[in-house]
Structure formats: structure tokens, C-alpha cells
Design a protein around this motif. Structure first.
Motif, PDB file in Angstrom:
ATOM      1  N   LEU A 176     101.096  66.180  36.525  1.00 30.10           N
ATOM      2  CA  LEU A 176      99.968  66.135  36.735  1.00 30.10           C
ATOM      3  C   LEU A 176     100.281  64.347  35.599  1.00 30.10           C
ATOM      4  CD1 LEU A 176      97.075  66.469  35.291  1.00 30.10           C
ATOM      5  CD2 LEU A 176      98.833  67.483  32.890  1.00 30.10           C
ATOM      6  N   VAL A 177      99.322  63.374  36.497  1.00 27.54           N
ATOM      7  CA  VAL A 177      99.141  62.378  35.515  1.00 27.54           C
ATOM      8  C   VAL A 177      98.161  62.335  34.799  1.00 27.54           C
ATOM      9  CG1 VAL A 177      98.744  59.617  36.087  1.00 27.54           C
ATOM     10  CG2 VAL A 177     100.017  60.263  37.793  1.00 27.54           C
ATOM     11  N   ILE A 178      98.752  62.092  33.464  1.00 24.92           N
ATOM     12  CA  ILE A 178      97.387  62.099  32.199  1.00 24.92           C
ATOM     13  C   ILE A 178      96.861  60.526  32.162  1.00 24.92           C
ATOM     14  CG2 ILE A 178      96.193  62.779  29.585  1.00 24.92           C
ATOM     15  CD1 ILE A 178      98.884  64.428  30.129  1.00 24.92           C
ATOM     16  N   ASN A 179      95.667  60.216  32.504  1.00 24.03           N
ATOM     17  CA  ASN A 179      95.331  58.997  32.606  1.00 24.03           C
ATOM     18  C   ASN A 179      94.067  58.575  31.227  1.00 24.03           C
ATOM     19  OD1 ASN A 179      95.462  56.290  33.293  1.00 24.03           O
ATOM     20  ND2 ASN A 179      93.607  56.790  34.396  1.00 24.03           N
ATOM     21  N   ARG A 180      94.495  57.702  30.910  1.00 18.82           N
ATOM     22  CA  ARG A 180      93.216  56.840  30.016  1.00 18.82           C
ATOM     23  C   ARG A 180      94.249  57.750  28.263  1.00 18.82           C
ATOM     24  NH1 ARG A 180      88.101  57.251  33.455  1.00 18.82           N
ATOM     25  NH2 ARG A 180      88.469  54.862  35.088  1.00 18.82           N
ATOM     26  N   ILE A 181      94.421  57.334  28.250  1.00 16.16           N
ATOM     27  CA  ILE A 181      94.821  57.774  26.677  1.00 16.16           C
ATOM     28  C   ILE A 181      93.996  57.603  25.635  1.00 16.16           C
ATOM     29  CG2 ILE A 181      96.707  59.189  25.137  1.00 16.16           C
ATOM     30  CD1 ILE A 181      97.796  60.212  28.301  1.00 16.16           C
ATOM     31  N   ASN A 182      93.636  57.420  24.469  1.00 14.35           N
ATOM     32  CA  ASN A 182      93.708  56.419  23.576  1.00 14.35           C
ATOM     33  C   ASN A 182      94.318  57.185  22.363  1.00 14.35           C
ATOM     34  OD1 ASN A 182      92.785  55.557  20.852  1.00 14.35           O
ATOM     35  ND2 ASN A 182      90.243  55.240  22.109  1.00 14.35           N
ATOM     36  N   SER A 194      99.146  65.196  25.304  1.00 12.23           N
ATOM     37  CA  SER A 194      98.658  65.632  26.923  1.00 12.23           C
ATOM     38  C   SER A 194      99.724  67.192  26.610  1.00 12.23           C
ATOM     39  CB  SER A 194     100.208  64.188  27.236  1.00 12.23           C
ATOM     40  OG  SER A 194     101.049  64.204  25.808  1.00 12.23           O
ATOM     41  N   GLU A 195     100.621  67.160  25.223  1.00 10.24           N
ATOM     42  CA  GLU A 195     100.699  69.013  25.489  1.00 10.24           C
ATOM     43  C   GLU A 195      99.701  69.615  25.431  1.00 10.24           C
ATOM     44  OE1 GLU A 195     103.817  70.291  21.467  1.00 10.24           O
ATOM     45  OE2 GLU A 195     103.996  68.388  21.880  1.00 10.24           O
ATOM     46  N   ASP A 196      98.740  69.694  24.997  1.00 10.66           N
ATOM     47  CA  ASP A 196      97.808  70.764  24.476  1.00 10.66           C
ATOM     48  C   ASP A 196      97.374  70.779  26.226  1.00 10.66           C
ATOM     49  OD1 ASP A 196      97.316  70.736  22.109  1.00 10.66           O
ATOM     50  OD2 ASP A 196      95.746  69.137  22.102  1.00 10.66           O
ATOM     51  N   ILE A 197      97.040  69.752  26.884  1.00 12.13           N
ATOM     52  CA  ILE A 197      96.680  69.883  29.039  1.00 12.13           C
ATOM     53  C   ILE A 197      97.547  70.690  29.409  1.00 12.13           C
ATOM     54  CG2 ILE A 197      95.968  68.034  30.476  1.00 12.13           C
ATOM     55  CD1 ILE A 197      95.146  65.950  28.595  1.00 12.13           C
ATOM     56  N   LEU A 198      98.920  70.217  28.540  1.00 13.70           N
ATOM     57  CA  LEU A 198     100.351  70.623  29.580  1.00 13.70           C
ATOM     58  C   LEU A 198      99.979  71.976  29.446  1.00 13.70           C
ATOM     59  CD1 LEU A 198     102.976  68.082  29.322  1.00 13.70           C
ATOM     60  CD2 LEU A 198     101.389  68.386  31.348  1.00 13.70           C
TER      61      LEU A 198
END
Lengths: 271, 79
Positions: A176-182, A194-198
């Protein structure tokens, strides 16, 4: 024998092409003989991102239809002799792809390259299945945003059901690549971390890329952001590339706003 | 955002996570069992045809890594 990475997403516009371009350059710079293939038939954007739009003479369909030899269609990337690019066809007719033709092309590429990156169309598009069928691994690009995450779960479902490896009963590794993190929004609790998404997607993380002003400049000029040492996104793509090359690179915290100063340096020493 | 607001409302990221967890769980189920709804319907009809029933409930549970389809039929008394 080369390894095929299909770069996928559920919906369009999450930064799949940018990710493909930067990871291909990154792995090439770290010594892998790499090719990046634009599989988004009818769209053709990777050439613009790489700054190679004026160099395209032959594309993927010319090779698949055996009008030209593979090496005639491969476009070398000036900044790294290890990287080649194969353009998508601009025809609107997506039926040009057939499983047999795709297989033959990818077998040729596997003989000549260490890493093959396939810039896939979004999971909802036809042509997606062709782009993931022969994948040895997939790189899933998401934004911290509900529609992107939900749709990517569906795209992952298609990979698990339809890819060759899955049909042979093997697991397709997914990164997984998480892109456009603000970072400011994550800190405020107004953006998924990122933890939530994982927790939700349950696949392995390979990198977090912060939102970055240089990304637009990079696509405007056709000078990919990984080549810009000032850029936080560029640095993030470099870390992911090194991980893909087998290097053990620690996950940088891109979710805390960059302030600099003494406290941060002290934290770095003690944590 | 004041401290008071913090207690008053859930942050949008947390809401997003809650909603996504439910939506994706449902998506995954309907991928694995695309005919579940239709099957429920047909099972109901068969059971109704042969028995006087009060209620039929069909649920899907997860026990460990196994999915279990649970059919509960409540019969009328005295039959």
C-alpha cells in the motif's frame, strides 16, 4: 526473470501514474534494470509525467500486434540508463488487449528487465484485469479519503479473484502506498491516518507520501518529483523505491507537520 | 477548535473510519456471496411450503476463519 509490479487504484486521480513514474525512476537509480509500461489504453499520461511525450513513435499495441520489435518501441529515459518506457496506445478501442498478447509482451519484458512496472487503469475501467492478470505483486495507491479507500478494496478483490497467481492458489503480495497525506489535517483528526487506513484495508504498507507543492511543478515540467531533492514527496518515493529494492528503510513520520527546530532534532535522537 | 468542541463531536476522520469499516465489510460479503439474498428468499419459500412457521431468520456469522450460514426456523406450536 523480472518481477511484474502492477500499480493499481480503485478510482482515478489518486496519483497512480505519478507513483508508477517515480518508483520506476527510483528503482532504476538504485540499480535495477527497469521498464515502466503505460497500460491505460486511450488515456496515455505517463509519457507527459516522464517528460517523454515528444519521443513516442511506437506504442504498446504496435509491439503486441508485431508491427515493430520491442526495442524499437522502448523509449530510454535520459536521467537513468537503467530505465525504459513503453507508451500506451491512444486508440479509444480497448479491445486491442487480449490475454495472449499481453502475456507475450510481458514474457519478453521479463527476459530483459529486473522490474516491470505496469501503470494500470483504475479498477472500474475495462482493461484493469489485463493489467493485473500476470502481476507478481501489486502496489495499491490510495488517498486518505473514503471513496478512494472503498474502491481500492474492490480493486484488491478483483486481483484476488482474477489474477493468474490467485487462480493458481497463490497469494499476490500487495503493497500500500498512501498518497497525498496532509499532516495538518491528520493532526486535527480531520483526515484518516495511515494507521486507520491499514486497519481497514489489511494489507502491507510500503510508503506514505505527503501532499507536496512540487508535485504540480513536476508534472507541469515533465521532471518527476523524485529527481527534486527539496521535495518531501520526492524523498518519500525514494524511500519506497529503496524498500522495493530490498533495502530496510525506516518509515518516516510524514503525518506530523514539519516545524524543524531543536525539539524535533532531539526527538529524532531519542526516538 | 476549542476543548468544548472536542468533546461535543466526533472528528471526521473517526467518522470516516467507522463508515468505511461497515461499507467495506458489506462489499466483501456481497463479493463472496453474490447470491445470498436470492438464496434466503428461496429457502424461505421452501420452508413455508412444507410447514407452518412463525418466523425464519437467516444470518451469516463468522466463527474463527469459517463463515457459518445460520438458519433459524420458529415453528407454530401444536404441530
Amino acid at each position: 526473470m523480472g518481477i511484474i509490479f502492477s500499480v493499481i487504484s480503485g478510482k482515478g486521480g489518486v496519483g497512480k501514474t505519478t507513483t508508477s513514474a517515480n518508483l520506476a525512476i527510483g528503482t532504476a537509480l538504485h540499480g535495477k534494470k527497469t521498464v515502466v509500461v503505460d497500460f491505460d489504453i486511450g488515456q496515455r499520461n505517463l509519457d507527459m509525467i516522464l517528460g517523454l511525450e515528444n519521443r513516442v513513435v511506437y506504442d504498446i499495441t504496435h509491439v503486441m500486434d508485431e508491427d515493430v520489435k520491442l526495442h524499437q518501441a522502448l523509449i530510454p529515459f535520459k536521467k537513468s540508463k537503467n530505465l525504459s518506457f513503453l507508451a500506451a496506445s491512444q486508440t479509444k478501442d480497448k479491445t486491442v488487449l487480449s490475454k495472449e498478447k499481453v502475456q507475450k509482451l510481458l514474457e519478453q519484458l521479463k527476459k530483459e528487465f529486473d522490474y516491470i512496472f505496469i501503470d494500470a487503469p483504475a479498477g472500474i475501467e475495462s482493461g484493469f484485469e489485463h493489467a493485473v492478470h500476470f502481476a507478481d505483486a501489486v502496489i495499491v495507491v490510495v488517498n486518505p479519503e473514503v471513496s478512494s479507500i472503498r474502491d481500492s478494496d474492490r480493486a484488491i478483490g478483483i486481483v484476488d479473484a482474477k489474477s493468474k497467481k490467485a487462480q493458481e492458489g497463490k497469494e499476490v503480495p500487495k503493497y500500500l502506498v498512501i498518497n497525498r497525506i496532509n499532516p495538518e489535517l491528520v493532526q486535527k483528526g480531520e483526515m484518516l491516518s495511515s494507521e486507520d487506513i491499514l486497519d481497514i484495508l489489511e494489507i502491507d504498507l510500503i510508503g506514505k507520501v505527503p501532499e507536496d507543492q512540487y508535485i504540480i511543478e513536476a508534472s507541469n515540467t515533465g521532471h518527476p518529483v523524485i529527481l527534486n531533492s527539496e521535495s518531501e514527496a520526492g524523498k518519500a518515493f525514494d524511500r519506497i523505491s529503496r524498500r522495493l529494492c530490498g533495502e530496510d528503510v525506516a518509515f518516516e513520520d510524514v503525518e506530523t507537520p514539519k516545524k524543524g527546530g531543536l525539539l524535533k532534532s532531539l526527538k529524532k535522537i531519542f526516538l | 477548535m476549542s476543548l468544548f468542541d472536542f468533546f461535543k463531536k466526533k472528528k471526521s476522520a473517526q467518522k470516516a473510519k467507522d463508515r468505511l469499516s461497515v461499507a467495506i465489510a458489506l462489499d466483501r460479503d456481497s463479493n463472496i456471496y453474490p447470491h445470498l439474498d436470492q438464496m434466503k428468499q428461496e429457502i424461505m419459500e421452501v420452508v413455508k411450503k412444507y410447514s407452518q412457521i412463525k418466523d425464519v431468520s437467516i444470518t451469516k456469522d463468522k466463527v474463527g476463519d469459517k463463515d457459518i450460514l445460520d438458519i433459524e426456523i420458529v415453528l407454530e406450536e401444536g404441530r
